[in-house]
Design a protein around this motif. Structure first.
Motif, PDB file in Angstrom:
ATOM      1  N   LEU A  28       0.827  -1.200   0.000  1.00 33.95           N
ATOM      2  CA  LEU A  28       0.000   0.000   0.000  1.00 33.95           C
ATOM      3  C   LEU A  28       0.867   1.258   0.000  1.00 33.95           C
ATOM      4  CD1 LEU A  28      -2.852  -0.996   2.478  1.00 33.95           C
ATOM      5  CD2 LEU A  28      -2.614  -1.474   0.040  1.00 33.95           C
ATOM      6  N   GLN A  29       0.223   2.394  -0.264  1.00 32.57           N
ATOM      7  CA  GLN A  29       0.943   3.670  -0.378  1.00 32.57           C
ATOM      8  C   GLN A  29       0.247   4.756   0.435  1.00 32.57           C
ATOM      9  OE1 GLN A  29       2.175   4.610  -4.572  1.00 32.57           O
ATOM     10  NE2 GLN A  29       0.789   2.922  -5.082  1.00 32.57           N
ATOM     11  N   PHE A  39      12.358   5.741   3.579  1.00 33.47           N
ATOM     12  CA  PHE A  39      12.308   4.302   3.852  1.00 33.47           C
ATOM     13  C   PHE A  39      12.958   3.475   2.745  1.00 33.47           C
ATOM     14  CE2 PHE A  39       8.488   4.814   1.259  1.00 33.47           C
ATOM     15  CZ  PHE A  39       8.514   3.675   0.462  1.00 33.47           C
ATOM     16  N   ALA A  40      13.053   4.005   1.535  1.00 35.09           N
ATOM     17  CA  ALA A  40      13.608   3.234   0.421  1.00 35.09           C
ATOM     18  C   ALA A  40      15.075   2.863   0.641  1.00 35.09           C
ATOM     19  CB  ALA A  40      13.454   4.012  -0.884  1.00 35.09           C
ATOM     20  N   ARG A  41      15.760   3.578   1.541  1.00 39.63           N
ATOM     21  CA  ARG A  41      17.172   3.259   1.775  1.00 39.63           C
ATOM     22  C   ARG A  41      17.365   2.095   2.745  1.00 39.63           C
ATOM     23  NH1 ARG A  41      19.331   4.794   6.581  1.00 39.63           N
ATOM     24  NH2 ARG A  41      18.208   6.345   7.822  1.00 39.63           N
ATOM     25  N   GLN A 363      -6.754  19.345  -2.450  1.00 37.84           N
ATOM     26  CA  GLN A 363      -5.301  19.214  -2.373  1.00 37.84           C
ATOM     27  C   GLN A 363      -4.894  17.784  -2.713  1.00 37.84           C
ATOM     28  OE1 GLN A 363      -3.289  21.871  -1.271  1.00 37.84           O
ATOM     29  NE2 GLN A 363      -1.483  20.686  -1.791  1.00 37.84           N
ATOM     30  N   PRO A 364      -4.012  17.564  -3.690  1.00 40.21           N
ATOM     31  CA  PRO A 364      -3.632  16.196  -4.037  1.00 40.21           C
ATOM     32  C   PRO A 364      -2.819  15.543  -2.935  1.00 40.21           C
ATOM     33  CG  PRO A 364      -2.266  17.779  -5.222  1.00 40.21           C
ATOM     34  CD  PRO A 364      -3.336  18.564  -4.531  1.00 40.21           C
ATOM     35  N   LEU A 365      -2.951  14.228  -2.802  1.00 39.82           N
ATOM     36  CA  LEU A 365      -2.195  13.460  -1.814  1.00 39.82           C
ATOM     37  C   LEU A 365      -0.874  13.002  -2.408  1.00 39.82           C
ATOM     38  CD1 LEU A 365      -5.014  11.203  -0.333  1.00 39.82           C
ATOM     39  CD2 LEU A 365      -3.938  13.171   0.777  1.00 39.82           C
ATOM     40  N   LEU A 366       0.178  13.091  -1.617  1.00 38.63           N
ATOM     41  CA  LEU A 366       1.473  12.554  -1.999  1.00 38.63           C
ATOM     42  C   LEU A 366       1.561  11.146  -1.417  1.00 38.63           C
ATOM     43  CD1 LEU A 366       4.219  13.185  -3.374  1.00 38.63           C
ATOM     44  CD2 LEU A 366       5.062  13.833  -1.119  1.00 38.63           C
ATOM     45  N   LEU A 367       1.464  10.136  -2.268  1.00 39.37           N
ATOM     46  CA  LEU A 367       1.406   8.759  -1.788  1.00 39.37           C
ATOM     47  C   LEU A 367       2.782   8.241  -1.412  1.00 39.37           C
ATOM     48  CD1 LEU A 367      -1.141   7.232  -4.328  1.00 39.37           C
ATOM     49  CD2 LEU A 367      -1.574   8.034  -2.000  1.00 39.37           C
ATOM     50  N   ARG A 368       2.800   7.390  -0.388  1.00 37.80           N
ATOM     51  CA  ARG A 368       4.036   6.777   0.095  1.00 37.80           C
ATOM     52  C   ARG A 368       4.449   5.672  -0.872  1.00 37.80           C
ATOM     53  NH1 ARG A 368       5.644   1.898   1.633  1.00 37.80           N
ATOM     54  NH2 ARG A 368       6.893   1.563   3.487  1.00 37.80           N
ATOM     55  N   ASN A 369       5.531   5.894  -1.583  1.00 40.78           N
ATOM     56  CA  ASN A 369       6.078   4.848  -2.445  1.00 40.78           C
ATOM     57  C   ASN A 369       7.569   5.087  -2.625  1.00 40.78           C
ATOM     58  OD1 ASN A 369       6.417   6.734  -4.699  1.00 40.78           O
ATOM     59  ND2 ASN A 369       4.207   6.542  -5.025  1.00 40.78           N
ATOM     60  N   ALA A 370       8.243   4.111  -3.217  1.00 44.03           N
ATOM     61  CA  ALA A 370       9.700   4.172  -3.295  1.00 44.03           C
ATOM     62  C   ALA A 370      10.186   5.357  -4.125  1.00 44.03           C
ATOM     63  CB  ALA A 370      10.246   2.870  -3.863  1.00 44.03           C
ATOM     64  N   ARG A 371       9.450   5.706  -5.176  1.00 41.79           N
ATOM     65  CA  ARG A 371       9.879   6.832  -6.018  1.00 41.79           C
ATOM     66  C   ARG A 371       9.827   8.135  -5.222  1.00 41.79           C
ATOM     67  NH1 ARG A 371       7.085  10.462  -9.205  1.00 41.79           N
ATOM     68  NH2 ARG A 371       5.125   9.334  -8.887  1.00 41.79           N
ATOM     69  N   HIS A 372       8.712   8.370  -4.554  1.00 36.90           N
ATOM     70  CA  HIS A 372       8.613   9.582  -3.739  1.00 36.90           C
ATOM     71  C   HIS A 372       9.603   9.549  -2.578  1.00 36.90           C
ATOM     72  CE1 HIS A 372       4.260  10.238  -5.278  1.00 36.90           C
ATOM     73  NE2 HIS A 372       5.111  10.955  -5.979  1.00 36.90           N
ATOM     74  N   SER A 373       9.838   8.363  -2.030  1.00 36.55           N
ATOM     75  CA  SER A 373      10.792   8.241  -0.927  1.00 36.55           C
ATOM     76  C   SER A 373      12.178   8.700  -1.352  1.00 36.55           C
ATOM     77  CB  SER A 373      10.839   6.794  -0.437  1.00 36.55           C
ATOM     78  OG  SER A 373      11.830   6.628   0.546  1.00 36.55           O
ATOM     79  N   ARG A 374      12.585   8.295  -2.520  1.00 34.58           N
ATOM     80  CA  ARG A 374      13.916   8.701  -2.998  1.00 34.58           C
ATOM     81  C   ARG A 374      13.953  10.211  -3.244  1.00 34.58           C
ATOM     82  NH1 ARG A 374      13.499   3.549  -5.592  1.00 34.58           N
ATOM     83  NH2 ARG A 374      12.498   4.493  -7.403  1.00 34.58           N
ATOM     84  N   GLN A 375      12.866  10.743  -3.796  1.00 39.48           N
ATOM     85  CA  GLN A 375      12.829  12.173  -4.085  1.00 39.48           C
ATOM     86  C   GLN A 375      12.842  13.017  -2.806  1.00 39.48           C
ATOM     87  OE1 GLN A 375       9.225  12.404  -6.390  1.00 39.48           O
ATOM     88  NE2 GLN A 375      10.247  11.926  -8.321  1.00 39.48           N
TER      89      GLN A 375
END
Length: 393
Positions: A28-29, A39-41, A363-375
């Motif tokens: 889930l995200q 968290f991606a690290r 307001q758009p939600l920023l979902l938890r995922n590996a791409r956003h985590s790295r950014q």
């Protein structure tokens, strides 16, 4: 003595509650997830043998309550092995899960291994909203797994994180919980850390929503007395008093992250200062009693005013250190959610903005995922600089 004014070596007693964050991997995200932004690290997870050693050490330290968490702990294929060891050691164990990846056979295997309790999360009372907040279709499976949990005789906690987008479904959420046979329902209003802090503008409800939801929860509490316990937990932002973080830093709770970092609270990795001690380098007894991190905010010597002279300091312990850092840039100040804090206007400003009609609704939600985590790997250590301009990152 360390810089925080606590003396390592003084016996702090024993932790009662241990959280094993087995992995930050999750299907889930959720936009309110409390996992670290970076968290991606966390790629080098503890091995099965390392987790078994940690369980033995923390039980010897005195902990009795054990939560298996994540991410999604079901991702770990060795979960049954860890549950069996927990039962052997005498822990009361709780699986904290989204239910995604669960089926009847695995539930039965976990029960056979000795799992005591299951907490399953829902995002909303309808598939459309639930799937939107979680970032994937999963609502129907969650319902099926909640029924299976009851069928197999587990005590069940149904957890729903409340926010602007689902608070108006409170009646439907409680009806769903009753239909699924939940023993306990935890209606926890979002605490703004991690991903929830990034999505704060989109998630913060109006006070009208909160008051209505509490009224509905109180009505259902009377209706379900003796059958289902209902807990309605306000966000610190709206109460004027901070909650006692982990019942006081380094007094009750100890956690271990997937990479072996020991944590005195869920969000401690974001704080500047002492590095997180690792169970790969130190025993948990030393970490709990002697490490600089766990002594950093123990007791009251570290406190600044107004906490230092406040008669409530033994109840709320100055509030949440991570919240204090996010809202001020200084982890040692009075939690700004406290009405006595010189920085309380930062919280009041956010609450007032949430009461403006329609402002955050789209307001758009920023979902938890590996791409956003790295950014966003740098954003976790970026406190709020200006309450007048900073509502979202």
């Amino acid at each position: 003595m360390n810089a925080a004014g606590s003396a390592p070596g003084n016996d702090p007693g024993s932790p009662l509650w241990f959280l094993a964050e087995l992995t930050y991997r999750c299907p889930l995200q959720c936009a309110y997830c409390s996992n670290p932004l970076d968290f991606a690290r966390y790629r080098e997870e503890l091995t099965t043998d390392e987790w078994l050693r940690v369980l033995r050490e923390v039980r010897q330290l005195g902990a009795v309550q054990l939560g298996f968490s994540g991410g999604e702990p079901l991702v770990r294929k060795d979960l049954e092995i860890l549950v069996a060891e927990a039962r052997k050691l005498g822990f009361y164990s709780n699986l904290i899960t989204s239910g995604v990846g669960l089926d009847g056979d695995r539930l039965a295997a976990l029960k056979e291994a000795g799992l005591d309790h299951v907490q399953i999360s829902f995002q909303a009372a309808t598939a459309e909203l639930s799937d939107d907040v979680a970032g994937r279709a999963q609502f129907a499976h969650k319902e099926a797994m909640a029924r299976e949990i009851r069928r197999q005789g587990y005590p069940m906690v149904l957890n729903v994180v409340l926010h602007r987008r689902n608070l108006d479904q409170i009646e439907e959420i409680l009806q769903m919980a009753a239909d699924l046979g939940a023993d306990y329902v935890e209606l926890a209003n979002t605490q703004y850390h991690g991903w929830a802090y990034l999505n704060r503008t989109a998630l913060m409800p109006s006070r009208r929503q909160l008051l209505h939801a509490e009224e509905v929860a109180n009505r259902w509490r009377k209706r379900m007395e003796g059958r289902m316990k209902i807990y309605f937990i306000w966000s610190d932002y709206y109460e004027g008093r901070p909650k006692p973080c982990m019942n006081g830093w380094g007094t009750t709770f100890i956690g271990v992250a997937p990479d072996g970092s020991a944590i005195p609270c869920h969000g401690a990795a974001m704080l500047p200062g002492p590095a997180l001690p690792s169970v790969r380098e130190h025993g948990l007894d030393w970490i709990w009693r002697e490490s600089e991190l766990f002594n950093r905010f123990r007791g009251t010597e570290w406190m600044q005013e107004p906490c230092r002279s406040c008669p409530e300091r033994g109840k709320d312990f100055g509030g949440c250190r991570c919240q204090a850092y996010l809202l001020s840039g200084d982890a040692a100040v009075t939690d700004p959610t406290c009405s006595l804090s010189p920085l309380h206007e930062r919280v009041r400003h956010a609450v007032e903005r949430a009461d403006l009609p329609g402002a955050p609704a789209e307001q758009p939600l920023l979902l938890r995922n590996a791409r956003h985590s790295r950014q966003l790997s740098e954003a976790e250590n970026s406190p709020e600089p200006d309450p007048a301009t900073t509502e979202q990152r």
